[in-house]
Design an enzyme around this catalytic site. Sequence first.
Site, PDB file in Angstrom:
ATOM      1  N   PHE A 132       0.836  -1.208   0.000  1.00 15.12           N
ATOM      2  CA  PHE A 132       0.000   0.000   0.000  1.00 15.12           C
ATOM      3  C   PHE A 132       0.869   1.255   0.000  1.00 15.12           C
ATOM      4  CE2 PHE A 132      -2.347   3.270   2.484  1.00 15.12           C
ATOM      5  CZ  PHE A 132      -3.354   3.506   1.562  1.00 15.12           C
ATOM      6  N   GLN A 133       0.608   2.122  -0.921  1.00 15.53           N
ATOM      7  CA  GLN A 133       1.326   3.382  -1.104  1.00 15.53           C
ATOM      8  C   GLN A 133       2.832   3.195  -1.278  1.00 15.53           C
ATOM      9  OE1 GLN A 133       0.074   6.164   2.006  1.00 15.53           O
ATOM     10  NE2 GLN A 133      -1.586   6.886   0.688  1.00 15.53           N
ATOM     11  N   LYS A 182      10.643   2.306   6.402  1.00 15.61           N
ATOM     12  CA  LYS A 182      10.103   2.260   7.769  1.00 15.61           C
ATOM     13  C   LYS A 182      11.145   1.701   8.734  1.00 15.61           C
ATOM     14  CE  LYS A 182       6.081   2.969   9.950  1.00 15.61           C
ATOM     15  NZ  LYS A 182       5.281   4.207   9.856  1.00 15.61           N
TER      16      LYS A 182
END
Length: 577
Positions: A132-133, A182
């Site tokens: 996602f994204q 991340k």
Amino acid sequence: MPIQVLYYSQMISKGGESKMLMKGSDIVVESLLEQGVDTIFGYPGGAILEVYDSLYKYQDKIHHVLTSHEQGASHAADGYARATGKVGVCMATSGPGATNLVTGIATAMMDSIPLVALTANVGVNALGKDAFQEIDIKGVTIPITKHNFICKSPEELAPTIRKAFQIAKEGRPGPVLVDMTKNATVGSCEYTKKVPDVIGSRNYTFPTASIKKAVEMIEASEKPFVFVGGGCIISQASAALKEFVEKIDAPVTDTLMGKGAYDGTNPRYAGMLGMHGTKASNIGVSECDLLIAIGVRFSDRITGNVDTFAKNAKIIHIDVDDAEIDKNVPVDLGIVGDAKDVIEAINLTLTQQNHPGWMKEVRTLKDRYPLTYDQSKLTGPYVIEQIDNFTDSQAIITTEVGQNQMWAAQYYHYRRPRQFLSSGGLGTMGYGLGAAMGAKYGCPDQLVFNIAGDGCFRMNLNELATASRYNIPIIEVVLNNHVLGMVRQWQTLFYGERYSATVLHDKVDFCKVAEGLGCKAIRVTKKEEVMPALQEAVDYHGPVVIECIIDDDDKVFPMVAPGSSIAEVFDEADINK
């Protein structure tokens, strides 16, 4: 049970040296503080949430400006950089957040603006899996950055950010992107503060023989013309340039990016060169016997037909980037070096030159072919002239792209570097409003005006909400002719008046939109209303939109038809003959 948030700032000792065990997102902010960053423009999202959480803790040290769109953040960082000479910083999350920065990054790349764009991405294990994204923003931005990086661990963050700032500033400046997974922002590692390396003069070693040859060419010239671009501003060469011009006894012309490098009120200044340059400069450069080009890239909008450009002249080209020498225009002498350093080296050797006949010839061209416009009605040039008079030529002017941009370049007198901020290379509609906000943050004591057309204003007018949120006292001047003016001008002159998709006569009320977004709005329809509107806007001490209603068929003159020689420059009088 509330989620416990852990902040890592534990001191540890290793090998007798004290280091800080710190979370990656805190390292990002600490690294920015190392570089002297005090303002960031950005928009948060899931992948970059860790960094925004750290910014919350550092809000007394770094001011984050929440823009309405990521593109607005990139343009604001660009405007901050152009106005101050510092590196501008913008931030966005992964996926569409990162791709929304692309136009602003490309704008900075084309105009050699130092910018660091920080983006976040998914975890390392999710890279390449269409999470996602997720977007490969490093791959996307390779053609439009000076360099870019992806950090996959916290250990990479500090050295990478330090390197990014160095690359953005050194040599020919430009944008650098740092993408952070991340893993990098969530993880922890040791961090030690470091004083940034000083990026001083670019210290290019140009041969003494090149300086000698340049002096010989200048001394042999009877009709020299000095042509300056953005490189003169980047290298802080204005003082040396002034001495250089006086020693040569030559007229001066400039590019859009070079405005302010040489005082636009100086009698030696002949006006801008190129497609919408003055007749004095275009004809003068066509007739000179030596063109000294400093910090320019000879774009197509400057040269017109390359085969006929400065056909009577020998050309000296001074530029920090060796790739620019002979790229667009073949030259007789190329000197690769910092503009200021090269000019100063020539000044040390060059004796005083005198060209009274040539200077009189150029002055005659200026007198014979002044910039003119219809004085009977409210026009774009009139509005710009009034802003010039009102501000005593001292304001910072940002622009959008098109007729508004050219009128702002022609009719405002730029007296110093970093006073005119505009998207020159990419020609980005929607650039100016974000850039004006960035310029105001960088230079809070300066008046800042953005000159826009109604077509450009529509592109990023949502940033008025940013201006009102922070009460940024910028003045947005919209020259509303209800058409895409520059494109319509071409359609009138070269496309048989077939106005395909350029007419904007609709029900949009810009004043109501501005007020709805929290700004003061003033509509001007007559010449005598301009000065009172400017005074009211300055007295307001907040964001103001001044909408000026002008004729839909007003044009920018002079003009050089595409593909023609700049010597064939024409104006409205020539058309009406």
